[in-house]
Design a protein around this motif. Structure first.
Motif, PDB file in Angstrom:
ATOM      1  N   GLU A 135      36.662  30.445  38.317  1.00 55.14           N
ATOM      2  CA  GLU A 135      36.782  31.744  39.487  1.00 55.14           C
ATOM      3  C   GLU A 135      37.313  32.756  38.668  1.00 55.14           C
ATOM      4  O   GLU A 135      37.867  32.624  38.284  1.00 55.14           O
ATOM      5  N   LEU A 136      35.988  33.997  39.039  1.00 53.27           N
ATOM      6  CA  LEU A 136      36.600  35.475  38.733  1.00 53.27           C
ATOM      7  C   LEU A 136      37.445  35.628  39.723  1.00 53.27           C
ATOM      8  O   LEU A 136      38.060  36.497  39.594  1.00 53.27           O
ATOM      9  N   SER A 137      37.302  35.525  41.077  1.00 51.17           N
ATOM     10  CA  SER A 137      38.017  36.079  41.891  1.00 51.17           C
ATOM     11  C   SER A 137      39.699  35.751  41.765  1.00 51.17           C
ATOM     12  O   SER A 137      39.579  34.589  42.583  1.00 51.17           O
ATOM     13  N   ASP A 138      40.230  36.387  41.761  1.00 46.41           N
ATOM     14  CA  ASP A 138      41.889  35.954  41.786  1.00 46.41           C
ATOM     15  C   ASP A 138      42.268  35.512  43.718  1.00 46.41           C
ATOM     16  O   ASP A 138      42.878  34.289  44.019  1.00 46.41           O
ATOM     17  N   GLU A 139      41.194  36.000  44.398  1.00 43.58           N
ATOM     18  CA  GLU A 139      41.316  36.213  45.964  1.00 43.58           C
ATOM     19  C   GLU A 139      40.606  34.665  46.114  1.00 43.58           C
ATOM     20  O   GLU A 139      42.087  33.301  46.719  1.00 43.58           O
ATOM     21  N   LEU A 140      39.952  34.399  45.729  1.00 44.24           N
ATOM     22  CA  LEU A 140      38.726  32.884  45.990  1.00 44.24           C
ATOM     23  C   LEU A 140      39.372  32.194  45.530  1.00 44.24           C
ATOM     24  O   LEU A 140      39.679  30.816  45.815  1.00 44.24           O
ATOM     25  N   HIS A 141      40.334  31.954  43.644  1.00 47.97           N
ATOM     26  CA  HIS A 141      41.306  31.212  43.465  1.00 47.97           C
ATOM     27  C   HIS A 141      42.303  31.138  44.207  1.00 47.97           C
ATOM     28  O   HIS A 141      42.690  29.860  43.971  1.00 47.97           O
TER      29      HIS A 141
END
Length: 212
Positions: free
Chosen positions: A93-99
């Motif tokens: 996953e690219l997004s740190d928040e979603l990760h």
């Protein structure tokens, strides 16, 4: 009326699952809210909880199999895959928040999952080194164009290094022709979901491709 009832029942079922296991995956988020908006990227929305159960049989999966979800978001398909007897499940996953949300979701449910080797990677997919033993790949239309083409080329390269059968489960397959253009793929299965509205559109469809 039947379609509306089925959609409502499905939605309530998904919310009940999330409440039961204390996870958070059922959201639609525009990528500019996450700071990762870009050309040929859309938005984050999770695929149906039932997607893998409708496209994979537990008998097809062994401890030798490795599952990867490209664009794994909050980890819904990672959690679903980990209910199968995969040897390893990976989310990229690219997004740190979603990760970070995905990490919390996995932590909350790990003891209930069949696969215990779960790896969540926060990186640009073009910087990720695809393992040569991956056997099942999941896409929920996370990216298109040159990025998708590059990922498919790298998957094919793993087949050249380690000949095997590779399944691609593609939810909303807008880049189907890129897969077929490899000359290595056949379509093994096609599912149309109840919420699909436009005939001929790839949206609301899941296709399973087999590459060799």
């Amino acid at each position: 009326m039947k379609t509306t009832y089925a959609r409502l029942r499905r939605t309530l079922g998904q919310l009940a699952y999330e409440k039961r296991y204390g996870v958070r995956t059922a959201e639609l988020i525009e990528l500019d809210q996450l700071g990762i908006a870009g050309e040929q990227r859309g938005y984050y929305v999770a695929a149906s909880w039932r997607t893998l159960r409708r496209t994979l049989s537990r008998k097809e999966v062994t401890a030798r199999d490795v599952f990867i979800d490209f664009g794994s978001g909050m980890g819904r398909m990672v959690l679903e895959a980990a209910r199968f007897p995969f040897g390893k499940v990976i989310g990229v996953e690219l997004s740190d928040e979603l990760h970070e949300i995905a990490k919390d979701n996995v932590q909350r449910t790990r003891q209930r999952l069949h696969c215990r080797d779960i790896e969540l990677v926060q990186t640009d997919v073009l910087e990720y080194e695809i393992p040569d033993d991956v056997s099942v790949v999941f896409f929920n239309n996370p990216f298109q164009g040159p990025v998708f083409t590059t990922v498919i080329e790298r998957l094919v390269a793993t087949l050249d290094r380690n000949p095997r059968e590779l399944k691609i489960i593609y939810y909303n397959p807008v880049e189907e022709q890129t897969i077929m253009a490899t000359g290595r793929a056949t379509i093994a299965r096609r599912l149309v979901h109840a919420r699909r509205r436009t005939a001929g559109s790839p949206f609301g469809v899941t296709k399973v491709f087999v590459l060799r």
